[in-house]
Design a protein around this motif. Structure first.
Motif, PDB file in Angstrom:
ATOM      1  N   VAL A 259       0.895   4.573 -21.451  1.00 32.68           N
ATOM      2  CA  VAL A 259       0.848   5.869 -20.755  1.00 32.68           C
ATOM      3  C   VAL A 259      -0.468   5.984 -19.979  1.00 32.68           C
ATOM      4  CG1 VAL A 259       0.730   8.378 -21.097  1.00 32.68           C
ATOM      5  CG2 VAL A 259       2.424   7.018 -22.350  1.00 32.68           C
ATOM      6  N   GLY A 260      -1.556   5.541 -20.592  1.00 30.25           N
ATOM      7  CA  GLY A 260      -2.852   5.564 -19.919  1.00 30.25           C
ATOM      8  C   GLY A 260      -2.861   4.728 -18.652  1.00 30.25           C
ATOM      9  N   VAL A 261      -2.236   3.560 -18.699  1.00 25.66           N
ATOM     10  CA  VAL A 261      -2.151   2.711 -17.510  1.00 25.66           C
ATOM     11  C   VAL A 261      -1.400   3.439 -16.398  1.00 25.66           C
ATOM     12  CG1 VAL A 261      -1.106   0.609 -16.569  1.00 25.66           C
ATOM     13  CG2 VAL A 261      -2.406   0.501 -18.699  1.00 25.66           C
ATOM     14  N   GLY A 262      -0.304   4.095 -16.756  1.00 28.72           N
ATOM     15  CA  GLY A 262       0.470   4.829 -15.751  1.00 28.72           C
ATOM     16  C   GLY A 262      -0.305   5.987 -15.149  1.00 28.72           C
ATOM     17  N   VAL A 263      -0.925   6.769 -16.001  1.00 33.17           N
ATOM     18  CA  VAL A 263      -1.659   7.948 -15.526  1.00 33.17           C
ATOM     19  C   VAL A 263      -2.900   7.524 -14.735  1.00 33.17           C
ATOM     20  CG1 VAL A 263      -3.024   9.944 -16.277  1.00 33.17           C
ATOM     21  CG2 VAL A 263      -0.811   9.474 -17.331  1.00 33.17           C
ATOM     22  N   LEU A 264      -3.687   6.618 -15.289  1.00 36.45           N
ATOM     23  CA  LEU A 264      -4.904   6.190 -14.608  1.00 36.45           C
ATOM     24  C   LEU A 264      -4.596   5.378 -13.354  1.00 36.45           C
ATOM     25  CD1 LEU A 264      -7.087   5.329 -17.718  1.00 36.45           C
ATOM     26  CD2 LEU A 264      -7.286   7.314 -16.200  1.00 36.45           C
ATOM     27  N   GLY A 265      -3.495   4.616 -13.390  1.00 36.36           N
ATOM     28  CA  GLY A 265      -3.070   3.897 -12.186  1.00 36.36           C
ATOM     29  C   GLY A 265      -2.700   4.865 -11.077  1.00 36.36           C
ATOM     30  N   GLY A 266      -2.031   5.933 -11.443  1.00 36.95           N
ATOM     31  CA  GLY A 266      -1.708   6.970 -10.458  1.00 36.95           C
ATOM     32  C   GLY A 266      -2.961   7.614  -9.899  1.00 36.95           C
ATOM     33  N   PHE A 267      -3.929   7.868 -10.767  1.00 33.49           N
ATOM     34  CA  PHE A 267      -5.201   8.439 -10.324  1.00 33.49           C
ATOM     35  C   PHE A 267      -5.896   7.508  -9.329  1.00 33.49           C
ATOM     36  CE2 PHE A 267      -9.832   8.485 -10.872  1.00 33.49           C
ATOM     37  CZ  PHE A 267     -10.112   9.757 -10.392  1.00 33.49           C
ATOM     38  N   GLY A 268      -5.939   6.210  -9.641  1.00 33.97           N
ATOM     39  CA  GLY A 268      -6.571   5.240  -8.744  1.00 33.97           C
ATOM     40  C   GLY A 268      -5.888   5.183  -7.388  1.00 33.97           C
ATOM     41  N   ALA A 269      -4.555   5.246  -7.386  1.00 36.18           N
ATOM     42  CA  ALA A 269      -3.804   5.198  -6.132  1.00 36.18           C
ATOM     43  C   ALA A 269      -4.065   6.435  -5.277  1.00 36.18           C
ATOM     44  CB  ALA A 269      -2.310   5.054  -6.420  1.00 36.18           C
ATOM     45  N   VAL A 270      -4.110   7.598  -5.916  1.00 39.69           N
ATOM     46  CA  VAL A 270      -4.396   8.835  -5.178  1.00 39.69           C
ATOM     47  C   VAL A 270      -5.827   8.810  -4.652  1.00 39.69           C
ATOM     48  CG1 VAL A 270      -4.675  11.342  -5.414  1.00 39.69           C
ATOM     49  CG2 VAL A 270      -2.654  10.213  -6.370  1.00 39.69           C
ATOM     50  N   LEU A 271      -6.751   8.328  -5.464  1.00 34.81           N
ATOM     51  CA  LEU A 271      -8.142   8.226  -5.022  1.00 34.81           C
ATOM     52  C   LEU A 271      -8.259   7.298  -3.820  1.00 34.81           C
ATOM     53  CD1 LEU A 271     -11.074   9.055  -5.547  1.00 34.81           C
ATOM     54  CD2 LEU A 271     -11.231   7.103  -7.125  1.00 34.81           C
ATOM     55  N   ARG A 272      -7.530   6.184  -3.836  1.00 32.55           N
ATOM     56  CA  ARG A 272      -7.535   5.266  -2.686  1.00 32.55           C
ATOM     57  C   ARG A 272      -7.046   5.992  -1.437  1.00 32.55           C
ATOM     58  NH1 ARG A 272      -3.821   0.394  -3.316  1.00 32.55           N
ATOM     59  NH2 ARG A 272      -2.231   1.956  -3.074  1.00 32.55           N
ATOM     60  N   PHE A 273      -5.968   6.733  -1.561  1.00 32.43           N
ATOM     61  CA  PHE A 273      -5.402   7.473  -0.432  1.00 32.43           C
ATOM     62  C   PHE A 273      -6.428   8.449   0.141  1.00 32.43           C
ATOM     63  CE2 PHE A 273      -3.046  11.214   1.093  1.00 32.43           C
ATOM     64  CZ  PHE A 273      -2.317  10.628   2.116  1.00 32.43           C
ATOM     65  N   VAL A 274      -7.124   9.159  -0.736  1.00 30.99           N
ATOM     66  CA  VAL A 274      -8.109  10.159  -0.299  1.00 30.99           C
ATOM     67  C   VAL A 274      -9.311   9.491   0.369  1.00 30.99           C
ATOM     68  CG1 VAL A 274      -9.746  11.908  -1.137  1.00 30.99           C
ATOM     69  CG2 VAL A 274      -7.390  11.892  -1.986  1.00 30.99           C
ATOM     70  N   VAL A 275      -9.865   8.475  -0.271  1.00 32.31           N
ATOM     71  CA  VAL A 275     -11.051   7.799   0.285  1.00 32.31           C
ATOM     72  C   VAL A 275     -10.708   7.111   1.595  1.00 32.31           C
ATOM     73  CG1 VAL A 275     -12.725   5.943  -0.104  1.00 32.31           C
ATOM     74  CG2 VAL A 275     -12.180   7.537  -1.952  1.00 32.31           C
ATOM     75  N   ASP A 276      -9.606   6.380   1.619  1.00 33.60           N
ATOM     76  CA  ASP A 276      -9.180   5.682   2.836  1.00 33.60           C
ATOM     77  C   ASP A 276      -9.018   6.677   3.983  1.00 33.60           C
ATOM     78  OD1 ASP A 276      -8.033   4.105   4.821  1.00 33.60           O
ATOM     79  OD2 ASP A 276      -6.390   3.402   3.586  1.00 33.60           O
ATOM     80  N   GLY A 277      -8.343   7.771   3.731  1.00 36.42           N
ATOM     81  CA  GLY A 277      -8.118   8.777   4.773  1.00 36.42           C
ATOM     82  C   GLY A 277      -9.398   9.418   5.261  1.00 36.42           C
ATOM     83  N   ALA A 278     -10.293   9.736   4.331  1.00 36.34           N
ATOM     84  CA  ALA A 278     -11.555  10.387   4.709  1.00 36.34           C
ATOM     85  C   ALA A 278     -12.414   9.449   5.558  1.00 36.34           C
ATOM     86  CB  ALA A 278     -12.316  10.820   3.457  1.00 36.34           C
TER      87      ALA A 278
END
Length: 121
Positions: free
Chosen positions: A7-26
């Motif tokens: 569950v941690g891998v799923g949740v933290l993996g989702g967090f990492g993917a969203v963070l990538r989207f935000v940083v890349d876009g900014a």
């Protein structure tokens, strides 16, 4: 491996993917899209953090959660290759070559620097 780790891998993996989207876009918004600066920033910062995590020599589950789940989903090899290929298709061969060489060289140096810091903590 426990269910909690999965569950941690799923949740933290989702967090990492969203963070990538935000940083890349900014970064792309601020720097422009003539060069894939967003992906470059994500991958170099991810290399530093992954090197740092490696230097800490965490327990297997902690390393899986921090290194594989968060950082693995934050960084992006496939987007880097796609953007390099796109630059080549657009006949921006010098820019594509710079993207490859600078990303690899700085990525290795960033990982080494992060690991150097992590080992010393």
């Amino acid at each position: 491996m426990t269910v909690l780790v999965w569950v941690g891998v799923g949740v933290l993996g989702g967090f990492g993917a969203v963070l990538r989207f935000v940083v890349d876009g900014a970064v792309a918004t601020k720097m422009g899209r003539s060069f894939p600066f967003g992906t470059f920033a994500v991958n170099i910062s991810g290399a530093v953090v992954l090197g740092f995590v490696a230097g800490l020599a965490l327990h297997h589950d902690q390393n899986l959660l921090a290194g594989t789940a968060v950082i693995g989903s934050y960084t992006t090899f496939s987007t880097w290759m796609f953007e390099t290929q796109r630059l080549s298709e657009e006949r921006q061969l010098s820019t594509a070559a710079v993207n490859v060489v600078v990303s690899v060289v700085l990525g290795v140096l960033a990982a080494a620097a992060g690991q150097w810091i992590g080992v010393r903590l």
